[in-house]
Design a protein around this motif. Structure first.
Motif, short mmCIF file in Angstrom:
data_model
loop_
_atom_site.label_atom_id
_atom_site.label_comp_id
_atom_site.label_asym_id
_atom_site.label_seq_id
_atom_site.Cartn_x
_atom_site.Cartn_y
_atom_site.Cartn_z
N MET A 250 -1.90 10.27 1.93
CA MET A 250 -0.66 9.77 1.35
C MET A 250 0.37 9.34 2.41
O MET A 250 1.41 8.79 2.07
CB MET A 250 -0.04 10.84 0.44
CG MET A 250 -0.85 11.11 -0.80
SD MET A 250 -0.86 9.68 -1.89
CE MET A 250 -1.96 10.22 -3.17
N LEU A 251 0.09 9.63 3.67
CA LEU A 251 1.05 9.30 4.74
C LEU A 251 0.91 7.82 5.12
O LEU A 251 -0.19 7.38 5.48
CB LEU A 251 0.80 10.17 5.96
CG LEU A 251 1.11 11.66 5.85
CD1 LEU A 251 0.55 12.41 7.05
CD2 LEU A 251 2.61 11.88 5.73
N PRO A 252 1.99 7.03 5.10
CA PRO A 252 1.92 5.61 5.50
C PRO A 252 1.93 5.44 7.01
O PRO A 252 2.80 4.78 7.59
CB PRO A 252 3.17 5.01 4.84
CG PRO A 252 4.15 6.14 4.83
CD PRO A 252 3.34 7.39 4.61
N VAL B 198 0.84 -1.20 0.00
CA VAL B 198 0.00 0.00 0.00
C VAL B 198 0.87 1.25 0.00
O VAL B 198 0.60 2.22 -0.72
CB VAL B 198 -0.95 0.00 1.22
CG1 VAL B 198 -1.64 1.34 1.36
CG2 VAL B 198 -1.97 -1.12 1.10
N THR B 199 1.95 1.22 0.79
CA THR B 199 2.85 2.36 0.86
C THR B 199 3.53 2.60 -0.49
O THR B 199 3.69 3.75 -0.92
CB THR B 199 3.92 2.14 1.96
OG1 THR B 199 3.25 2.00 3.21
CG2 THR B 199 4.89 3.30 2.01
N ASN B 200 3.94 1.53 -1.14
CA ASN B 200 4.56 1.68 -2.47
C ASN B 200 3.60 2.35 -3.44
O ASN B 200 4.00 3.21 -4.24
CB ASN B 200 4.98 0.31 -3.01
CG ASN B 200 6.18 -0.26 -2.26
OD1 ASN B 200 6.92 0.48 -1.61
ND2 ASN B 200 6.36 -1.57 -2.34
N SER C 127 4.00 6.06 -5.27
CA SER C 127 3.89 6.28 -6.71
C SER C 127 2.89 7.38 -7.02
O SER C 127 3.16 8.28 -7.82
CB SER C 127 3.48 4.96 -7.39
OG SER C 127 3.23 5.16 -8.76
N GLN C 128 1.72 7.31 -6.36
CA GLN C 128 0.71 8.34 -6.57
C GLN C 128 1.20 9.71 -6.09
O GLN C 128 0.95 10.73 -6.75
CB GLN C 128 -0.57 7.96 -5.82
CG GLN C 128 -1.30 6.75 -6.39
CD GLN C 128 -1.88 7.06 -7.77
OE1 GLN C 128 -2.61 8.04 -7.94
NE2 GLN C 128 -1.53 6.24 -8.75
N SER D 126 7.30 9.29 3.97
CA SER D 126 7.15 8.00 3.32
C SER D 126 8.49 7.33 3.07
O SER D 126 8.66 6.12 3.27
CB SER D 126 6.39 8.18 2.00
OG SER D 126 6.12 6.94 1.40
N SER D 127 9.47 8.12 2.66
CA SER D 127 10.82 7.57 2.43
C SER D 127 11.44 7.06 3.72
O SER D 127 12.11 6.02 3.74
CB SER D 127 11.72 8.64 1.80
OG SER D 127 11.23 9.04 0.54
N LEU D 128 11.23 7.78 4.81
CA LEU D 128 11.75 7.35 6.10
C LEU D 128 11.08 6.06 6.56
O LEU D 128 11.72 5.20 7.18
CB LEU D 128 11.55 8.44 7.14
CG LEU D 128 12.35 9.73 6.94
CD1 LEU D 128 11.93 10.79 7.95
CD2 LEU D 128 13.84 9.46 7.05
N ALA D 129 9.78 5.91 6.25
CA ALA D 129 9.07 4.69 6.62
C ALA D 129 9.62 3.49 5.85
O ALA D 129 9.87 2.42 6.43
CB ALA D 129 7.57 4.85 6.37
N THR D 130 9.82 3.64 4.55
CA THR D 130 10.33 2.52 3.77
C THR D 130 11.79 2.23 4.11
O THR D 130 12.23 1.08 4.05
CB THR D 130 10.20 2.81 2.26
OG1 THR D 130 10.82 4.07 1.95
CG2 THR D 130 8.74 2.87 1.86
N GLU D 131 12.54 3.26 4.50
CA GLU D 131 13.91 3.03 4.97
C GLU D 131 13.90 2.12 6.19
O GLU D 131 14.74 1.23 6.34
CB GLU D 131 14.58 4.35 5.31
CG GLU D 131 16.01 4.18 5.83
CD GLU D 131 16.55 5.42 6.54
OE1 GLU D 131 17.73 5.76 6.33
OE2 GLU D 131 15.78 6.04 7.32
#
Length: 881
Positions: free
Chosen positions: A863-865, A9-11, A15-16, A114-119
């Motif tokens: 848009m925030l995960p 979902v985060t990915n 993208s969106q 979002s980038s910090l979450a995926t990191e």
């Protein structure tokens, strides 16, 4: 798994978000270009902003924003009204262009969040990688991270040392003299004269109580029971990695799925006599705790964990109910000092025209506090309350029960010891305090001792047989490699399992009773699991200590000399006891100074933890994991172990904590600039975010704002201290002095009333012509003085929390909280509904948030995960070992 679904979902969101951000920046650039070329730039801006969906200068115009329609109308007015200054339209244009900047900021910080979450997902710390690998987990880390994991050194020397010691206890049978144990228990529980009585004695009622409730045929697991068991297993942090994710997913399943799990548990219950550990052997894992110790956790299959929790909590509740009934009986001596005789009561009633109210006495308060907070506090009082996680780390602040959490009980212990020191020193001129615990209590508890005690207390043989199979599990450590040999547990109990709590508490409750009986109730064990404290007058403490030593020897246990000590404070020149153990008395990072009669910080211990903090922070491979580690260490662990602000500790103690926190931050950053190049955690996090993601000039609000509003939720350890600073008491002992003065006033008032009244009925030994002496009036002060009780209660309380002054700007800022963010648990649309910590935080950073984001929400909500981050945060910090 839930984490994979949320990651997918985060990915998609990323993208969106990238598409929307790119499209917005393109249209923004086009609009600004059109504005430069336009003959009516403000009107062009208004039309362009309207097409972009930006309606006002704040996120919620109904709460004070500046809607575009207003600007358009005033612009029309300015074409005709010469009284409108020519500079004003330029301000309108700047304000409108600010809307574009705000929206850019929102997109930028949503992307950064979002980038910090995926990191965090892609770069788990080494401790998490080790845990997943050992337990067969499927880490979401990419191949490069897995390769770096292979070079990690598996464990530190201290871990291996503690593992060897754990092995030496658990896999070696420790035989105890069961006949001697039975005789010891009979001597303390069964009085000789009881054998001649027709009615059942309190202990006979206690033993017979087991047969009525704990019958297998009465047990019927339901879907609701499964839900409670899942919650308890998660809270105990028993499972980790893949199994923990599966358990979280199961907790969200419907009633039908939980009913099927309940069916499996009921089938197990019907054939409990044939129960065994399946599969076998059971994996075991070592986890490092924030205090530096390692603990060994079992990793059973999910249905086994739920079955054992279901049984464990029922045994725990019934065990506590049985002991509480026995405690309420006359067989258990209650806490007492100079208890009044019937003659004393009669004299007091005659001279004071009333009987002293026991419920308004210090003695009553002591008894109730002991019963509510320390008597078998490890066991739950109800099925709904669930397990009591004694092993919850001191960096945790989660507790759903209305009952005091383990952390709160520890804080209460510190306050009680401090308050009792002041009170008893004032009354008796001296005070003795002792501290001890049992060495490797869980792993070293002999099985023969467990079963002998349970049988003596009345537990049926069928249950004891089940417990024998439960404790004799086969264990294997996957970290030992694929050829590791399974070994059978022959001693001790598993950690973080409620049945283990039942065994430990049942044994130690016998010690509670033995000490109370030996001291005739003048010493009670203020015990939190196997951490034992007791205090009072020297002679009583000596009796209690001798009882503890005898109990320990008979039960085949050992005391931990490193955590055993005593202090004696005397205003009468008394020397310390030669019988009581030597050594300092410690609580967290505090040591009780017998000369100053106050707690002081153990700076040697603090320096050791600073070194450990550096090591743990260096292992954090993502920004969010660093924030989580910081919050655990600085936000909770250190503050918890310095003692929360309390009236009995006073402002001097609070200032000492401030000074120590300042020292810690200096040692972590300023004195270590070769590692960080920064002076504080704020600048450090900003530097690594800029280095890794290119975002410059990071907003402070982004670091300290709650997750739900798009921030990192970094905790500030100074705020909780600042909120109590104004109302902290400078000289706590003056509360006791004031109580004594009030007693003098009450004596004179009672004397005047006595001299005026007519006397008809005179008890023997009383003089109607002469009021009794002040010495007799205060002789039983702990049992008669409501003033002393009130001072005692006030000393145990926390200083009143006080926030910053509420301003018109704060009202405006909070009211502009966007509708989509109004479900936040921290920052709420009403200032008064917020916790004082968040009130203080909003006061610090709201102006910046309003300026850069147009309101208190920092990003695009949809848009925030947030759920991905919350899932990752829900797992307790795994410390590098």
């Amino acid at each position: 798994m839930a984490s994979r679904v949320l990651r997918d979902v985060t990915n998609y969101k990323q993208s969106q978000l990238a598409d929307r951000h790119e499209a917005f920046e393109k249209r923004k650039a086009e609009l600004l270009s059109q504005v430069q070329e336009s003959k009516n730039p403000i009107l062009t801006l208004i039309e362009g902003l309207d097409k972009l969906g930006l309606k006002s200068t704040t996120a919620a115009p109904s709460f004070g924003g500046f809607p575009l329609s207003n600007t358009q109308l005033m612009l029309s007015q300015s074409e005709f009204d010469a009284s409108i200054p020519s500079a004003l339209p330029a301000q309108w244009q700047a304000d409108l262009e600010r809307l574009l900047t705000i929206q850019s900021n929102k997109f930028e910080y949503t992307s950064l969040f979002s980038s910090l979450a995926t990191e965090w997902v892609d770069k788990p710390n080494d401790a998490n990688l080790l845990l997943d690998a050992h337990l067969g987990g499927d880490s979401t880390a990419d191949s490069s991270d897995t390769e770096s994991f292979e070079s990690v050194q598996v464990g530190r020397e201290e871990m291996h040392r503690q593992r060897q010691e754990w092995d030496s206890f658990v896999f070696t049978e420790r035989k105890t003299d069961t006949v001697a144990i039975e005789k010891y228990l009979a001597d303390i529980f069964i009085e000789p004269q009881q054998k001649k009585k027709v009615r059942e004695t309190p202990f006979e009622l206690f033993r017979n109580g087991w047969k009525d409730r704990m019958v297998v045929s009465n047990l019927d697991c339901t879907s609701g029971d499964v839900g409670l068991a899942i919650k308890a297993v998660l809270k105990a942090d028993l499972l980790s990695g893949r199994k923990r994710d599966e358990l979280i997913a199961l907790s969200s399943a419907g009633k039908g799925v939980l009913s099927e799990v309940a069916d499996v548990i009921n089938m197990e219950l019907q054939n409990l006599g044939d129960w065994s550990w399946k599969p076998s052997p059971t994996p075991a894992q070592m986890r490092k705790q924030i205090n530096g110790k390692y603990r060994v956790y079992m990793d059973p299959e999910i249905h086994q964990a739920l079955l054992l929790e279901y049984l464990g909590v029922r045994f725990a509740v019934h065990t506590k109910q049985q002991f509480e009934s026995f405690f309420r009986s006359n067989a258990w001596p209650k806490s007492a000092h100079n208890t009044m005789s019937s003659r004393d009561h009669a004299r007091a009633a005659f001279y004071l025209s009333r009987k002293p109210s026991f419920n308004e006495s210090l003695l009553y308060r002591r008894r109730e506090q002991f019963k509510d907070d320390f008597f078998l506090t490890q066991l739950p009082s109800s099925i709904q309350e669930g397990n009591r996680d004694y092993n919850a780390p001191d960096d945790s602040d989660e507790e759903d029960s209305e009952k005091k959490s383990p952390l709160e009980v520890k804080q209460t212990l510190l306050r009680l010891a401090t308050t009792e020191l002041m009170v008893q020193r004032k009354i008796y001129g001296s005070f003795t305090l002792c501290q001890t615990d049992f060495k490797w209590f869980g792993p070293s508890l002999p099985h023969s001792t467990i079963f002998t005690v349970l049988e003596f207390l009345g537990i049926e043989d069928s249950w004891v047989d089940f417990f024998k199979k439960y404790l004799s599990m086969s264990l294997v450590f996957p970290q030992d490699g694929p050829n590791a040999e399974p070994r059978t547990r022959r001693c001790g109990v598993p950690i973080s399992q409620t049945l283990s709590d039942v065994f430990g508490e049942a044994i130690l409750a016998c010690l509670d009773f033995a000490v109370s009986k030996a001291t005739k109730g003048r010493c009670q064990l203020y015990r939190f699991h196997d951490d034992v404290w007791f205090w009072g007058q020297k002679e009583d403490c000596e009796l209690a200590w001798e009882t503890i030593k005898k109990f320990t020897a008979v039960m085949g246990m050992a005391l931990n000399e490193e955590k055993t000590g005593s202090i004696h404070v005397s205003d009468k020149g008394e020397k310390p006891s030669t019988i009581l153990p030597k050594g300092p008395v410690r609580w967290g990072f505090l040591v009780l100074d017998p000369v100053q009669a106050r707690w002081v910080v153990d700076m040697t211990n603090v320096d050791q933890h600073i070194a450990e903090m550096r090591l743990q922070f260096a292992q954090c491979r993502s920004v969010f994991s660093y924030v989580q580690a910081w919050n655990s260490y600085m936000g909770r662990f250190l503050g918890n172990n310095f003692g929360h602000p309390a009236n009995c500790l006073g402002s001097e103690h609070l200032d000492m904590i401030f000074t120590t926190f300042k020292y810690i931050q200096k040692k972590l950053f300023v004195d270590d600039d070769k590692v960080t190049g920064c002076e504080d955690v704020t600048s450090y996090l900003k530097s690594i975010i800029e280095e890794r993601f290119g975002t410059k000039d990071i907003a402070n609000a982004f670091l300290y704002w709650p997750i739900e509003l798009g921030g990192l939720e970094l905790r500030n350890p100074f705020i909780p201290l600042m909120t109590t600073r104004t109302n902290s008491i400078k000289k706590p002992y003056e509360l006791i002095e004031a109580a004594f003065e009030l007693d003098e006033e009450k004596y004179e008032e009672a004397k005047r009333a006595f001299n005026k009244k007519k006397i008809y009925d005179i008890p023997r030994g009383c003089d109607p012509e002469k009021f009794f002496s002040f010495e007799e009036f205060v002789r039983f002060r702990e049992e008669t003085s409501s003033s002393l009780k009130d001072a005692y209660v006030e000393l145990l309380e926390s200083p009143m929390v006080e926030g910053l002054e509420y301003t018109r700007f704060m009202e405006f800022a909070v009211n502009t909280l966007p509708r989509e963010f109004r479900g936040s648990k921290q920052i709420k649309p009403s200032y008064n509904l917020m916790d004082v910590y968040w009130q203080w935080t909003v006061q610090l950073y709201a102006a910046e948030a309003m300026e850069r984001f147009g309101g208190l929400g920092l990003g695009e909500k949809e848009m925030l995960p947030v759920e991905l981050v919350n899932l990752l945060r829900s797992e307790k910090v795994r410390w590098q070992g």
